[in-house]
Design a protein around this motif. Structure first.
Motif, short mmCIF file in Angstrom:
data_model
loop_
_atom_site.label_atom_id
_atom_site.label_comp_id
_atom_site.label_asym_id
_atom_site.label_seq_id
_atom_site.Cartn_x
_atom_site.Cartn_y
_atom_site.Cartn_z
N ARG A 193 -28.99 -3.42 94.54
CA ARG A 193 -29.36 -3.21 95.94
C ARG A 193 -29.90 -4.47 96.60
NH1 ARG A 193 -31.93 2.74 96.85
NH2 ARG A 193 -30.88 2.47 98.85
N ASN A 194 -29.78 -5.61 95.95
CA ASN A 194 -30.31 -6.83 96.58
C ASN A 194 -29.76 -7.05 97.98
OD1 ASN A 194 -32.13 -7.68 94.65
ND2 ASN A 194 -30.61 -8.84 93.49
N PHE A 195 -28.53 -6.62 98.21
CA PHE A 195 -27.93 -6.85 99.53
C PHE A 195 -28.65 -6.07 100.63
CE2 PHE A 195 -25.78 -3.00 98.24
CZ PHE A 195 -25.62 -2.29 99.42
N GLU A 196 -29.40 -5.03 100.23
CA GLU A 196 -30.17 -4.24 101.21
C GLU A 196 -31.57 -4.80 101.39
OE1 GLU A 196 -30.35 0.05 100.71
OE2 GLU A 196 -28.95 -0.13 99.06
N ASN A 211 -15.24 -11.80 95.36
CA ASN A 211 -16.16 -10.72 95.76
C ASN A 211 -16.98 -10.20 94.60
OD1 ASN A 211 -14.89 -8.35 94.39
ND2 ASN A 211 -13.12 -9.07 95.57
N GLN A 212 -18.08 -9.59 94.97
CA GLN A 212 -18.95 -8.89 94.01
C GLN A 212 -19.39 -7.60 94.69
OE1 GLN A 212 -23.01 -9.93 93.95
NE2 GLN A 212 -23.24 -9.86 91.73
N PRO A 213 -18.62 -6.52 94.51
CA PRO A 213 -19.04 -5.27 95.16
C PRO A 213 -20.28 -4.70 94.46
CG PRO A 213 -16.73 -5.18 94.39
CD PRO A 213 -17.38 -6.36 93.75
N GLU A 269 -18.08 -13.38 98.84
CA GLU A 269 -18.53 -12.14 99.50
C GLU A 269 -19.31 -11.38 98.44
OE1 GLU A 269 -15.47 -10.14 102.17
OE2 GLU A 269 -14.25 -11.51 101.01
N THR A 270 -20.56 -11.77 98.26
CA THR A 270 -21.33 -11.19 97.16
C THR A 270 -22.58 -10.48 97.71
OG1 THR A 270 -22.72 -13.15 96.80
CG2 THR A 270 -20.60 -13.09 95.66
N GLY A 271 -23.05 -9.52 96.89
CA GLY A 271 -24.25 -8.80 97.28
C GLY A 271 -25.51 -9.59 96.97
N GLU A 282 -21.01 -19.27 101.07
CA GLU A 282 -21.51 -17.92 100.75
C GLU A 282 -21.60 -17.14 102.05
OE1 GLU A 282 -22.12 -14.88 99.51
OE2 GLU A 282 -23.00 -15.78 97.69
N MET A 283 -20.74 -16.12 102.18
CA MET A 283 -20.83 -15.34 103.44
C MET A 283 -21.42 -13.95 103.21
SD MET A 283 -17.28 -14.10 105.05
CE MET A 283 -15.89 -13.44 104.16
N TRP A 284 -21.85 -13.65 101.99
CA TRP A 284 -22.47 -12.35 101.67
C TRP A 284 -21.52 -11.22 102.07
CZ3 TRP A 284 -26.37 -14.13 98.89
CH2 TRP A 284 -27.05 -15.28 99.27
N TYR A 285 -22.10 -10.05 102.38
CA TYR A 285 -21.29 -9.00 103.04
C TYR A 285 -21.54 -9.25 104.53
CZ TYR A 285 -21.77 -6.71 98.44
OH TYR A 285 -21.78 -6.41 97.10
N PRO A 286 -20.53 -9.77 105.24
CA PRO A 286 -20.84 -10.39 106.54
C PRO A 286 -20.79 -9.46 107.76
CG PRO A 286 -18.59 -10.85 105.96
CD PRO A 286 -19.13 -9.99 104.85
N GLY A 287 -20.43 -8.18 107.56
CA GLY A 287 -20.45 -7.26 108.70
C GLY A 287 -19.16 -7.30 109.51
#
Ligand code: BGC
Length: 742
Positions: free
Chosen positions: A176-179, A480-482, A517-519, A535-540
């Motif tokens: 849940r780090n992406f949150e 990616n890293q879902p 695109e990683t969390g 690094e664009m993360w989960y970019p929306g």
């Protein structure tokens, strides 16, 4: 989680339930009975929320009070669970008290945008992950982030958000780090606090979660976290303290795990002593979904509302406990007071939500703006970026870069407009499925470079990807890293064959760029073989537009890492995820059969960069690191001993405009016995080529103090504090001393 079939069944049955109840005259679908509020003195907006709450409380029967301290069940979240007629189909529902003009509370998961919108055929904006937004180090962007969520919640008819995750990146593999908002308590607390302040600004109740130490998903229901109180207060709890101070949250959600052998939702130390007494939290503590384990103990330990509520701990058993005197009625009154005062304070009674069509264009623009500030340029050898608009041929490889960008899963999942761009089918999102949003890198890169041949290869066939890379001027591999709630990444490695794919493409094309695109943080064994890493993360939903603007230099990257990137798992305090060996998974990927275990956070407060500094090891990329297309020079650090302010100058020494995040760290005097620095202040500084700006910042008081457990308070130690400033935690060219006299 429900399958689409189950969702459909529930949707159909609940619609019938609504119609049936409405026709029986029990309750009108989606309409609370409008009471005559003009005669209710607590409707006077000029009165303070606490006074208004007490006025209502004075009118309430025991049963009405009981109604407010628990939800009505899982509703749409669980197949077969009853859905209250007035539910807005969110994750939770508390029935209001009509005769007193107290509305229902309709709670929606909304960490990175509103969850479960597809269920109602609604649209919700997907924002960049909050970890991504934290990379902007921009409190204004964080406020905007929250205001988008608040605005859309209002439009959907919800009056409470249950986002606001601020668990620090203690383990970079946490699913849940992406949150959340990274590893540093000051940065994470500030950014999450500002997000939730933004939610509140739209008159929607806000939340901070998961309190506390829910820093990994593996065994989250059974793990017993062990940590001494000083370390607690100076790490995870500090992030909560700062976020709560900024956001003034309506709710704080207690977490699933145990802390020092007590469940977080019945933990007197965490709830009564720290949260309510020390942090002076005025709102209510609500349990995570199914995180309540007792009636009397929870009530006395500080839990105010049991969610989703059908476990019955806070219904009849609590009523009985109050009647028997096991739980004083004053404690029940305190629970209800906290809920009511938060409703008045947020404005959900004076200014309730009005259903409106969400403006998807405004949401997309806001999401794109935040994404542009969130993207972090990690490597740019030989100035391969920005790409020239006249590039002859560009190969795009992997991660469905032809159609979309990845989003994070679990209860933070937002439904993609048109369904999963990588796998379209009717219905909402499935738990555990990697959902791509229709923001196409291929289309956006092509539109920035109309003459170029922009071609896509899925990467499933490595030979085909290599062939395309060989025949292109530039190769961009999307990796990616879902991630999703309920599961951690098993290691820092990119999943599947992606490392091999990157190596193969890099061997075929010397101009290879990797877009991540990683969390959260990942390892990069191929780092020396590629020229660029973004690094664009989960970019929306505006992600591909933001990425293309950065790749072609229309936007100069300014994001910096909110979490350290280790070289590999062996560099971490816990090289393997504690408890993982005991986990088996259900076919849908959910954890089950895990025996309770202790997780001793022996690293204490040394989380992230503090760990690397204390152990004198070099990560792959340090906390606070990020490149730009221009360069900056720092000079002239001075410190004012009396006001704890620092002063220095940043100059743009390159050829294009940019925004530099200038960072200030402190190392405490030797009496603190710390062998690491602490982030103490920062500022985004926008600079034209050649321009200089003076920066004056005040060191955050909680970055200068240690927690004294005997005195139960923060203490400023006398002595010399080494103050440093620069572009990242590991690059601080400016040095000065702050003298604190006894
Ligand atoms: C999550 C919470 C979420 C809740 C309701 C739980 O599983 O941990 O973050 O708000 O579900 O969906």
């Amino acid at each position: 989680m429900l399958s689409s079939k189950q969702f459909h069944a529930v949707a159909t049955s609940s619609i019938f339930a609504v119609i049936a109840l409405a026709s029986l005259g029990c309750v009108a679908a989606h309409a609370q009975t409008k009471p005559e509020t003009s005669k209710m003195p607590w409707m006077n907006k000029a009165l303070p929320p606490d006074e208004r709450a007490d006025m209502v409380l004075g009118q309430m029967t025991l049963d009405e009070k009981m109604q407010m301290v628990h939800g009505t069940g899982w509703g749409v979240l669980r197949a077969g669970a009853p859905v209250p007629a007035r539910s807005n189909f969110g994750a939770g529902f508390m029935a209001g008290i009509d005769r007193l003009g107290i509305p229902d509370i309709n709670l929606a998961d909304s960490a990175v945008g509103i969850r479960m919108a597809a269920y109602q055929g609604r649209y919700a904006t997907l924002l960049p992950s909050t970890l991504g937004a934290a990379s902007s180090w921009d409190p204004d962007a964080a406020f905007l982030y929250g205001s988008v969520i608040g605005r859309e919640l209002r439009a959907h008819g919800f009056n409470m958000s249950i986002g606001g995750g601020v668990n620090i990146t203690r383990d970079p593999r946490n699913g849940r780090n992406f949150e959340y908002a990274g590893e540093d308590p000051l940065l994470a607390g500030t950014m999450t606090g500002m997000v939730e302040k933004g939610v509140l600004s739209e008159h929607v109740m806000n939340d901070i979660k998961h309190y506390a130490f829910n820093d990994q998903e593996t065994g989250r229901n059974v793990v017993n976290v062990l940590l001494d109180k000083k370390a607690m207060r100076e790490s995870d709890l500090l992030a909560f303290e700062i976020a709560i101070g900024i956001a003034d949250p309506s709710g704080v959600m207690c977490s699933y795990n145990l802390v020092e052998s007590h469940y977080a939702c019945e933990n007197d130390y965490l709830l009564n002593q720290v949260l309510k007494k020390d942090f002076k939290f005025k709102g209510f503590v609500l349990s995570d979904w199914g995180a309540t384990h007792s009636t009397v103990n929870s009530a006395l330990s500080g839990l105010d509302q049991d969610m989703p509520g059908d476990d019955n701990y806070f219904s009849e058993p609590l009523k009985k406990a109050v009647q028997d005197g096991q739980v004083p009625e004053a404690r029940l009154n305190d629970m209800v007071h906290r809920i009511l005062r938060s409703m008045f304070a947020a404005g959900v009674i004076d200014d309730p939500p009005v259903r409106t069509v969400v403006d998807p264009f405004r949401g997309r623009d806001d999401a794109q703006h935040i994404a542009e500030e969130s993207i972090v340029l990690l490597k740019n050898s030989g100035g391969i970026l920005p790409l020239k608009a006249a590039a002859s041929s560009i190969a795009l490889i992997g991660s469905h870069a032809d159609v979309g960008v990845l989003s994070g899963g679990g209860s933070a999942q937002v439904d993609a407009p048109g369904g999963n761009a990588a796998n379209p089918r009717p219905g909402g999102s499935h738990w555990g499925e990697a959902i791509y949003f229709p923001s196409s890198p291929l289309k956006n890169i092509q539109s920035k470079s109309p003459q170029a041949a922009v071609k896509y290869s899925s990467g499933d066939d490595v030979a085909a990807a290599v062939h395309l890379a060989k025949s292109s001027a530039v190769a961009i591999v999307f990796a990616n890293q879902p991630l999703h709630e309920d599961m951690d990444a098993p290691s820092l490695a990119l999943p599947g064959n992606q490392n091999a794919l990157i190596d193969a493409v890099a061997a075929a094309n010397p101009n290879t760029i990797v877009v991540l695109e990683t969390g959260g943080p990942v390892s990069m064994p191929w780092i020396d073989h590629v020229k660029g890493v973004v690094e664009m993360w989960y970019p929306g939903i505006g992600g591909a537009q933001a990425l293309a603007s950065i790749l072609f230099g229309d936007v100069n990257p300014s994001g910096k890492l909110p979490a350290s990137f280790a070289k590999n798992d062996d560099q971490l305090p816990h090289p393997t995820i504690p408890g993982l060996e005991g986990v088996t998974f259900t076919p849908s990927g959910r954890q089950h059969k895990i025996k309770p275990f202790d997780l001793n956070y022996t690293e204490g407060a040394k989380v992230g960069y503090k760990w690397f500094e204390a152990t004198n090891t070099q990560p792959l990329f340090p906390f606070g690191f990020g490149l730009s297309y221009t360069t900056y020079a720092y000079s002239g650090l001075t410190v004012d001993d009396a006001s704890h302010t620092v002063h220095f100058t940043v100059r743009n020494t390159g050829a294009c405009e940019g925004t530099e995040i200038a960072e200030v760290y402190v190392a405490l005097p030797s009496a603190a016995k710390e062998n690491y620095n602490r982030l103490a202040a920062w500022q985004r500084v926008k600079l034209a080529p050649g321009e200089s700006k003076d920066v004056t910042l005040t060191l955050h008081p909680l970055s200068l103090t240690v927690f004294n457990t005997e005195q139960n308070g923060w203490q400023l130690l006398p002595g010399d504090y080494n103050v440093t400033a620069g572009p990242s935690s590991s690059d601080t060219p400016l040095k000065a001393t702050l003298h604190v006299h006894p």
